[in-house]
Scaffold this motif. Structure first.
Motif, PDB file in Angstrom:
ATOM      1  N   LYS A  53       0.797  -1.233   0.000  1.00  0.00           N
ATOM      2  CA  LYS A  53       0.000   0.000   0.000  1.00  0.00           C
ATOM      3  C   LYS A  53       0.827   1.279   0.000  1.00  0.00           C
ATOM      4  CE  LYS A  53      -3.786  -2.306   2.270  1.00  0.00           C
ATOM      5  NZ  LYS A  53      -4.609  -2.411   3.447  1.00  0.00           N
ATOM      6  N   THR A  72       1.913   3.106   2.196  1.00  0.00           N
ATOM      7  CA  THR A  72       1.804   3.823   3.467  1.00  0.00           C
ATOM      8  C   THR A  72       1.164   2.893   4.490  1.00  0.00           C
ATOM      9  OG1 THR A  72      -0.386   4.715   2.985  1.00  0.00           O
ATOM     10  CG2 THR A  72       1.500   6.090   2.365  1.00  0.00           C
ATOM     11  N   ILE A  73       1.316   3.238   5.755  1.00  0.00           N
ATOM     12  CA  ILE A  73       0.715   2.428   6.809  1.00  0.00           C
ATOM     13  C   ILE A  73       0.347   3.357   7.965  1.00  0.00           C
ATOM     14  CG2 ILE A  73       2.917   1.852   7.885  1.00  0.00           C
ATOM     15  CD1 ILE A  73       1.782  -0.949   8.450  1.00  0.00           C
ATOM     16  N   SER A  74      -0.790   3.116   8.563  1.00  0.00           N
ATOM     17  CA  SER A  74      -1.225   3.972   9.668  1.00  0.00           C
ATOM     18  C   SER A  74      -0.636   3.489  10.990  1.00  0.00           C
ATOM     19  CB  SER A  74      -2.757   3.963   9.763  1.00  0.00           C
ATOM     20  OG  SER A  74      -3.205   2.695  10.193  1.00  0.00           O
ATOM     21  N   ARG A  75      -0.569   4.405  11.956  1.00  0.00           N
ATOM     22  CA  ARG A  75      -0.118   4.008  13.291  1.00  0.00           C
ATOM     23  C   ARG A  75      -1.039   2.943  13.876  1.00  0.00           C
ATOM     24  NH1 ARG A  75      -0.096   9.541  15.767  1.00  0.00           N
ATOM     25  NH2 ARG A  75       0.549  10.500  13.842  1.00  0.00           N
ATOM     26  N   ARG A  76      -2.305   3.050  13.581  1.00  0.00           N
ATOM     27  CA  ARG A  76      -3.280   2.084  14.087  1.00  0.00           C
ATOM     28  C   ARG A  76      -2.971   0.673  13.575  1.00  0.00           C
ATOM     29  NH1 ARG A  76      -9.787   2.219  13.079  1.00  0.00           N
ATOM     30  NH2 ARG A  76     -10.264   0.520  14.490  1.00  0.00           N
ATOM     31  N   THR A  77      -2.615   0.563  12.299  1.00  0.00           N
ATOM     32  CA  THR A  77      -2.278  -0.730  11.720  1.00  0.00           C
ATOM     33  C   THR A  77      -1.017  -1.300  12.353  1.00  0.00           C
ATOM     34  OG1 THR A  77      -3.311  -0.092   9.635  1.00  0.00           O
ATOM     35  CG2 THR A  77      -1.802  -1.950   9.565  1.00  0.00           C
TER      36      THR A  77
END
Length: 93
Positions: free
Chosen positions: A54, A56-61
């Protein structure tokens, strides 16, 4: 180079050459310890896979990967767990 960047950042924190060397050695040992742990390595592989897919990656992930149970993380891992890890996974099921 990553090591050059790390040394530059450490240079800002260490007061003298001796403190710099101790801090650098301690951080390298911690990093090696984390990379030799199968669960941490599986989490790192999962995060890397997500980033490759993807971009990018979120902090939540990231938090989700770290908070998942070891069995879940290892089962998702793209490489084969060791025989010892397979035994542990059988016990956890």
């Amino acid at each position: 180079d990553d090591l050059v960047s790390v040394r530059r950042l450490l240079g800002n924190r260490a007061g003298n050459e001796r403190q710099f060397e101790r801090l650098e050695r301690r951080l390298l040992e911690k990093t090696e310890h984390l990379l030799h742990d199968e669960v941490h390595m599986a989490v790192i592989e999962s995060i890397a896979g997500e980033l490759l897919e993807k971009r990018t990656i979120s902090r939540r992930t990231v938090r989700h990967f770290f908070s998942a149970s070891p069995a879940t993380v290892l089962l998702r891992c793209p490489w084969q767990p060791s025989p010892a890890t397979k035994s542990i996974l059988k016990l956890l099921r």
